[in-house]
Write an enzyme that holds these catalytic residues in place. Structure first.
Site, PDB file in Angstrom:
ATOM      1  N   TYR A 126      -5.721  78.193 -65.951  1.00 46.45           N
ATOM      2  CA  TYR A 126      -5.220  79.280 -65.102  1.00 46.45           C
ATOM      3  C   TYR A 126      -4.298  80.220 -65.876  1.00 46.45           C
ATOM      4  CZ  TYR A 126      -7.038  76.482 -61.299  1.00 46.45           C
ATOM      5  OH  TYR A 126      -7.872  75.772 -60.471  1.00 46.45           O
ATOM      6  N   LYS A 173      -7.799  63.615 -68.354  1.00 46.46           N
ATOM      7  CA  LYS A 173      -9.091  63.336 -69.000  1.00 46.46           C
ATOM      8  C   LYS A 173      -8.843  63.286 -70.508  1.00 46.46           C
ATOM      9  CE  LYS A 173     -13.607  62.820 -68.620  1.00 46.46           C
ATOM     10  NZ  LYS A 173     -14.207  61.648 -67.953  1.00 46.46           N
ATOM     11  N   ASP A 206     -11.917  61.433 -63.097  1.00 51.04           N
ATOM     12  CA  ASP A 206     -13.142  61.121 -62.347  1.00 51.04           C
ATOM     13  C   ASP A 206     -13.008  59.786 -61.617  1.00 51.04           C
ATOM     14  OD1 ASP A 206     -12.993  60.504 -65.081  1.00 51.04           O
ATOM     15  OD2 ASP A 206     -15.119  60.056 -65.238  1.00 51.04           O
ATOM     16  N   ASP A 230      -5.812  71.347 -58.526  1.00 47.65           N
ATOM     17  CA  ASP A 230      -6.437  72.247 -57.553  1.00 47.65           C
ATOM     18  C   ASP A 230      -7.522  71.517 -56.768  1.00 47.65           C
ATOM     19  OD1 ASP A 230      -7.196  74.484 -56.204  1.00 47.65           O
ATOM     20  OD2 ASP A 230      -7.838  75.637 -57.939  1.00 47.65           O
ATOM     21  N   ASP A 234      -7.219  69.343 -52.627  1.00 46.87           N
ATOM     22  CA  ASP A 234      -8.120  69.622 -51.504  1.00 46.87           C
ATOM     23  C   ASP A 234      -8.887  68.362 -51.099  1.00 46.87           C
ATOM     24  OD1 ASP A 234      -7.291  72.240 -51.516  1.00 46.87           O
ATOM     25  OD2 ASP A 234      -9.310  73.091 -51.481  1.00 46.87           O
TER      26      ASP A 234
END
Lengths: 338, 116
Positions: A126, A173, A206, A230, A234
């Site tokens: 971002y 990750k 993951d 992000d 959600d």
């Protein structure tokens, strides 16, 4: 009336203004003393100011240091910068705090979910550094810095400690992105050493997604770089009832902006149809930030009671009430309990 | 049989590419750099961690690292050789840089993002 707080109100566009009016009705009825200063933000500003975030709005937030924001929409592919991201950048609101807690009346398949996500809010993919590096290759730089990573981890541990939380996991990750996510994880571990009273660990992103869906009760607090944050915030909102009940706070060292994380639903604008709960629970977070715990608890209790009765709830939770009717029912419930 | 790469490339529209500037990634411990015009290039903005730190409003609380993206736009038509001269001039002025990224437009549209 107690101490007066001056708060910037950013109604946004689409259904934002009607949602924010409903939320203001409830907050003002809670006994807290707030002077609201309204400022423009979002698509409606484009024609008037040529930007989604006018300087006047920035100056007002800089003065008040706290704001409550309704939903805004970022136009896709027009070249206009997101107002939300610009706010986070300009005020360096580096911590996106997104609690995900089961609301008792919303039937979900889990007995317990009570997670606080701490999403780093200013770096990662971002950082707005993108180039077409040839006519067939686009490149986006993922920027992770030691100070930025250290800062979000430090914020999370301190928040956790102040709120009686027991366990923090770093989501990453780093097995693949050894430099970037590796740096984020190293900074987290460095901060964790200073907080031996809080259990800490790490989990690959993951696997974290799978574990969240299978057994969300195992998680307490999560610290995440921007992009994973992000997505996973959600996901967590979906676990507890969707974005319609998901509060959010963007916090920096000098400023905090509380906002719903859903869109502005322009097709429903003016119909007073949508559920204002996400902005309301963000407002409750704001009241706690302002040390107005009594008012926050009063609203929360009344909101849960109204939802539980299901007489005056909006269409998305099976009712027929308008936005303002739901808000008025919460106000009536607060007064009835007084 | 065409290969998949050939099939994919055939769908790509040919666009006119024009060199218009260069993003310089500069490392310094001395805070936000200041630049005079260098040859045909003028500094348009400087960002740190993606946030614009020059010109305009900068939060006093803004966390900054020692790595700045400095966007230089050409003030006239330029060629690759002008970039070489620019890099040479910048280095001679004592700036330590980690990378340079040429900025192109594609059919007049920028192939690069703005800073926040």
């Amino acid at each position: 009336m107690g101490t007066q707080h001056v708060v910037t109100m950013l109604p946004g566009e689409g259904t934002g203004p009607e949602i924010c009016e409903a939320v203001r009705l409830v907050i003002d009825a809670s006994g807290v003393n707030i002077k609201w200063e309204y400022e423009d933000i979002g698509l409606d500003c484009l024609e008037k100011y040529g930007t989604l975030l006018p300087d006047k709005t920035i100056q007002n937030i800089a003065k008040n240091k706290v704001a409550l924001k309704g939903p805004t929409t970022t136009p896709i592919g027009t070249g206009h910068k997101s107002a939300n991201v610009t706010l986070r950048k300009v005020f360096d609101l580096y911590a996106n705090v997104r609690p995900a807690k089961l609301i008792p009346v919303l039937k979900r398949p889990w007995d317990k979910i009570d997670i606080i996500n701490f999403r780093e809010n200013t770096e990662d993919s971002y950082a707005a550094i993108e180039h077409m590096v040839s006519d067939e290759v686009a490149q986006c730089l993922k920027v992770i810095t030691w100070p930025g990573s250290y800062r979000i981890a430090d914020f999370a541990f301190k928040w956790a400690k102040a709120n009686g939380r027991k366990k923090i996991y770093c989501v990453h990750k780093a097995n693949i992105m050894k430099m970037t996510d590796g740096l984020f994880l190293d900074a987290f571990r460095e901060v964790a050493k200073q907080h031996p009273d809080i259990e800490s660990g790490d989990i690959i992103v993951d696997n974290c997604c799978m574990q969240l869906v299978r057994n969300p009760a195992q998680f307490d607090c999560l610290v995440l770089p921007n992009l994973y944050g992000d997505i996973l915030t959600d996901l967590c909102a979906g676990l507890v009832g969707g974005l319609g009940f998901a509060p959010g706070a963007n916090v920096g060292d000098g400023c905090a902006i509380f906002e719903a994380v859903h869109g502005s639903a322009p097709k429903y604008a003016g119909m007073k149809k949508v559920n204002p709960s996400a902005v309301l629970v963000s407002g409750i977070m704001m009241l706690r930030w302002l040390k107005e715990e009594a008012a926050a608890a009063r609203i929360e209790k009344a909101m849960f009671a109204v939802l539980d009765e299901r007489k005056h709830v909006t269409y998305d939770v099976g009712g027929t009430a308008k936005t303002d009717e739901y808000a008025q029912a919460i106000v009536d419930k607060m007064h009835a309990k007084a | 049989m065409p290969t998949f790469t050939e099939i994919a490339k055939a769908t790509k529209k040919k666009r006119e590419i024009k060199l218009v500037g260069v993003d310089m990634y500069i490392i310094t411990e001395k805070g936000t750099p200041k630049f005079d015009d260098i040859g045909a290039f003028k500094c348009e903005f400087i960002s740190n961690r993606g946030t614009k730190v020059w010109p305009g409003f900068v939060s006093p609380d803004l966390l900054q690292v020692n790595w700045y993206r400095c966007r230089f736009m050409a003030t006239k038509d330029v060629q690759d050789a002008d970039i070489n001269a620019f890099l040479d001039a910048l280095t001679k002025k004592g700036w330590w840089w980690s990378a340079a990224q040429k900025l192109w437009t594609y059919d007049g549209e920028p192939g690069f993002s703005k800073a926040y």
